[in-house]
Structures are given as structure tokens and as C-alpha cells.
Write a protein that holds these residues in place. Sequence first.
Motif, short mmCIF file in Angstrom:
data_model
loop_
_atom_site.label_atom_id
_atom_site.label_comp_id
_atom_site.label_asym_id
_atom_site.label_seq_id
_atom_site.Cartn_x
_atom_site.Cartn_y
_atom_site.Cartn_z
N GLY A 258 28.58 63.82 8.63
CA GLY A 258 29.59 64.49 7.81
C GLY A 258 30.09 63.60 6.69
O GLY A 258 30.31 64.07 5.57
N GLU A 259 30.27 62.30 6.97
CA GLU A 259 30.68 61.36 5.93
C GLU A 259 29.62 61.26 4.84
O GLU A 259 29.93 61.26 3.65
CB GLU A 259 30.93 59.97 6.55
N VAL A 260 28.36 61.18 5.25
CA VAL A 260 27.26 61.11 4.28
C VAL A 260 27.18 62.39 3.46
O VAL A 260 26.96 62.35 2.24
CB VAL A 260 25.92 60.83 5.01
N ALA A 261 27.37 63.53 4.11
CA ALA A 261 27.33 64.81 3.39
C ALA A 261 28.44 64.88 2.35
O ALA A 261 28.21 65.35 1.21
CB ALA A 261 27.44 65.97 4.37
N ALA A 262 29.64 64.42 2.70
CA ALA A 262 30.76 64.47 1.75
C ALA A 262 30.48 63.59 0.55
O ALA A 262 30.73 63.98 -0.61
CB ALA A 262 32.04 64.03 2.44
N VAL A 263 29.94 62.39 0.78
CA VAL A 263 29.65 61.50 -0.34
C VAL A 263 28.51 62.05 -1.17
O VAL A 263 28.52 61.95 -2.41
CB VAL A 263 29.33 60.08 0.17
N SER A 264 27.50 62.65 -0.53
CA SER A 264 26.39 63.21 -1.31
C SER A 264 26.88 64.34 -2.21
O SER A 264 26.42 64.48 -3.36
CB SER A 264 25.27 63.70 -0.38
N SER A 265 27.85 65.13 -1.76
CA SER A 265 28.43 66.17 -2.62
C SER A 265 29.22 65.55 -3.76
O SER A 265 29.17 66.03 -4.90
CB SER A 265 29.34 67.09 -1.80
N TRP A 266 29.94 64.48 -3.47
CA TRP A 266 30.68 63.79 -4.53
C TRP A 266 29.73 63.22 -5.57
O TRP A 266 29.97 63.34 -6.78
CB TRP A 266 31.54 62.67 -3.92
N LEU A 267 28.64 62.62 -5.12
CA LEU A 267 27.64 62.08 -6.06
C LEU A 267 27.07 63.20 -6.93
O LEU A 267 26.84 63.00 -8.14
CB LEU A 267 26.53 61.37 -5.28
N ALA A 268 26.83 64.36 -6.34
CA ALA A 268 26.32 65.48 -7.12
C ALA A 268 27.35 65.92 -8.17
O ALA A 268 26.99 66.23 -9.31
CB ALA A 268 25.97 66.65 -6.20
N ASP A 269 28.62 65.93 -7.80
CA ASP A 269 29.67 66.33 -8.75
C ASP A 269 29.81 65.33 -9.89
O ASP A 269 30.31 65.69 -10.96
CB ASP A 269 31.02 66.44 -8.03
N GLN A 270 29.38 64.08 -9.68
CA GLN A 270 29.50 63.05 -10.71
C GLN A 270 28.34 63.03 -11.69
O GLN A 270 28.29 62.19 -12.58
CB GLN A 270 29.63 61.68 -10.04
N GLY B 112 18.37 67.61 -9.16
CA GLY B 112 17.92 66.88 -7.99
C GLY B 112 19.03 66.46 -7.05
O GLY B 112 18.94 66.72 -5.84
N ILE B 113 20.08 65.81 -7.56
CA ILE B 113 21.14 65.31 -6.68
C ILE B 113 21.89 66.47 -6.01
O ILE B 113 22.15 66.41 -4.80
CB ILE B 113 22.10 64.37 -7.44
N PRO B 114 22.23 67.56 -6.73
CA PRO B 114 22.86 68.70 -6.04
C PRO B 114 21.96 69.30 -4.96
O PRO B 114 22.45 69.72 -3.90
CB PRO B 114 23.12 69.69 -7.17
N ALA B 115 20.64 69.34 -5.20
CA ALA B 115 19.73 69.88 -4.19
C ALA B 115 19.71 68.99 -2.95
O ALA B 115 19.67 69.49 -1.82
CB ALA B 115 18.33 70.03 -4.78
N VAL B 116 19.74 67.69 -3.15
CA VAL B 116 19.79 66.76 -2.02
C VAL B 116 21.08 66.98 -1.23
O VAL B 116 21.07 67.07 0.00
CB VAL B 116 19.70 65.31 -2.52
N ALA B 117 22.21 67.10 -1.92
CA ALA B 117 23.48 67.32 -1.24
C ALA B 117 23.45 68.63 -0.44
O ALA B 117 23.95 68.70 0.69
CB ALA B 117 24.62 67.34 -2.25
N HIS B 118 22.88 69.67 -1.03
CA HIS B 118 22.77 70.95 -0.34
C HIS B 118 21.98 70.81 0.96
O HIS B 118 22.38 71.33 2.01
CB HIS B 118 22.09 71.97 -1.27
N LEU C 44 21.50 70.16 6.96
CA LEU C 44 21.20 69.34 8.13
C LEU C 44 22.45 69.14 8.99
O LEU C 44 22.38 69.17 10.23
CB LEU C 44 20.66 67.99 7.67
N LEU C 45 23.59 68.97 8.36
CA LEU C 45 24.86 68.84 9.09
C LEU C 45 25.13 70.07 9.95
O LEU C 45 25.67 69.96 11.05
CB LEU C 45 25.99 68.62 8.09
#
Length: 414
Positions: free
Chosen positions: A310-322, A333-339, A344-345
Amino acid sequence: MTVLDSRPAPVAYGTARLLAGVTSGRPADLARHREHHGEQRFRGHGELAALADQVRLLGRGGAAFPVGTKLRAMPAGGGTHVLVNGSESEPASQKDRTLMRLAPHLVFDGALVVARALGTRRVTIVLHDPVSERTLAAARGERRDAADVRLVRTDGGFVSGEVRAAIRGLNGGTAVPPGRRVLPHERGIDDAPTFASNVETFAHLALLSSLGADRFAAVGSPEEPGTTLLTLVGDLPHPGVVEVPTGLPLSALLPEQGASPRPVLVGGYHGSWISDVRGLRITRPSLRAAGLPLNAGVIARLSSATCALGEVAAVSSWLADQSAGQCGPCFFGIPAVAHDVHRLLAGIDSGGDLERRVAHLPGRGACAHPDGSAMFVRTALAALGDEIEAHRRYGTCGQPWRHELPTSTQAGAA
């Protein structure tokens, strides 16, 4: 000076250098700064570059570039610029803000050491944080030699803190990295040669100029002498900013966690997750050789009370937003990875899509954001195998998400 910092006071492992006089958590005014650091000593251009070479001083931002080489590449003269990049945009990192808030005169000393060596009065400090701005402004009012230093606060995201993006913003453009790699020493602020580095690097230059090479190198590892600042996050004895001598075993910051210790994140949100820290020492060269760039100096270990995925998922969404949204890997690419991480979560297997997306991101973007984001997720997938398997089977690991990895730079910023 009355500006106060609401975060925990920083801690020094051994003798404080950068943090001398400020481990109480109160900012040092000019008198207390001089009490601990003395009058600033200035050096010529060649002499300062030679000192940086002698102690193998590396930049304390993401690239860890040799400071002496960067100084030597700079032309001297009144038209050159000095840029102190205080745009600390990663939520987990607090070290540059700690220096600006608690040791502002050390930051000014470093900027003025470089400006004097280059023969210029054009100094700019760019930052996002209003508390740091107020502290620096109060400190500037205490000293005549800093009267011309320009403070520029910008509203920007993660990628806007990259030095070329910051320069682009100062020049009136959009604060995103340019696709074409033009180095600041060639063309920076006002298209003039610019010596640019982050706040901690300038603070080290102030110490180096005053102490000289031998005294500076009297602590730390011969491979990278001196000290360095780290931000410790999560299940650690001293969460927050610490100053440590280089060469300290990484395990010294990570006491035993029980039979199943959690993986450790080295290098922050563009860094790597590892399961075993044995044999690792805190020097940039040795960590890079192990595939673990220290970047902005963030070390994180999650507690067993939070869902690590869950922590990794939250950061991956933040990275996508940035994302700057200026190239395919960032925009798609980054938003697709976060999705896929969030799927997986929830226990939905991506059928290998996540692994393929992460593998295709590096080396294709206009800046390092896709590369760093991919490293963060790829190494998490490798380090969190048992927990990921639990999510695949049951849709949960049984632990709640406790927000141990911050995704906002506003904590403690007001």
C-alpha cells in the motif's frame, strides 16, 4: 531570529559539522553561527576547485557529480551566476530544508564563497518552502554581504526541482526539464554560465573553505571524506534529519527489527528497495557501485504495522501525479505503472504487464523521472515478494496502510 521549525530536532552521529549549534532545533542567528563556525574564509577560483578535488567532494543532490570538476568548468566574471537550488521537492527528504531553516548563515556562507571565487555578485536561492524563505530572509537582514542575494520562491512539483527545470522557470519558462541536455555551466540563468548545486553542497563548500582539506577530511571515509546529511523515515530510532560521518555502516542506523525485517529503501522515491544491508557503508561511491544511488539521502524502513505494498502504491500514484507530461514515458508510462500497482494491491494480477511496463520506462524520457520511478517500483516488486504473494492470493496482507511514506511536502512547512 525568531523563525522556528516545527519538526523534530536533527541529530548528529558523532561531531556535528553542518548541524553545529542547531541540534537544539532552533535556528542560529549570525552571532551563534560565527561562534560555532568562525569568520568565513574565502578562496580563489582555482584554489577552491583544488580543495574540492582533494577531499573528493561530491554534490549532495541526485547526481553526486564531482564539485571540483564543476567549479573548474565555470568561467569567472561578473556575468556569471550562482544558483543555490533549495527546491527540495521529494516529500521524504528534509535535509536541505533543515539547513535553510536552522543554519541559514551556513547556506549564505557557501553561496558567497562560490560567488567570491567566481568574481560575481549574482546569487540566487530558489526554493518552494515558505518557512525556509522566511528564515533566509531574516538571516539576510543580519548581514551586509548577503544583501544582493535573491530569494525566489516558486510553486512547483517534483520534477520542477531538477536544476535545469528550476533554471528554466527562473528564465520565465515552464519549470520542467528541457528535452535537450544543456548544462548550467554552459547556459543557465539569463543564458549565462551558472554554477548550480543543492543547499547541502554549498554548506559543505563553506566548511571546506574555512577548514581546509586536511581538517575537512579528518572525519569520514577516505573514499568520500567528511559528513553527510540523511533523512530517516519510518521504523528507525531517529526519524528525521541526521548528520553522519561518511563510511558509517548502514546497519548502524537500522537496529534489529525481529525475525522478518522489512526491506530498506535507499535513495528515496527514485531509489531502490533492498532486503539485506550487511556490508553496505554510507558513501556515495560504494553505494553506487552496489547499484544503490543515495540520491537526496533518504533512508526508509517501514514498520510491520503497515501494508508495504500500500505504501508503494501510494508513492507510485504520487510519482505519476508529478509527471511533467512532456514525453510518453511520463505522460502514459508512469500512470500505467501506478494503475497496475494498485490492481496488484487489490489482488488483481496484471499478468506480467506491470513488469513489462517497468522494464520499458528507463532511458526513454526527457528527464530522469521515468528512470527513477521505474527503479522504485521494480525493486519493490523484488523486495516485497512474500507480501505481494499474499495480496495475489487473498487481496490483502492483513495490515492497514498507515501513510508511513509521506506524499506531501507540506508536512511541517507552514
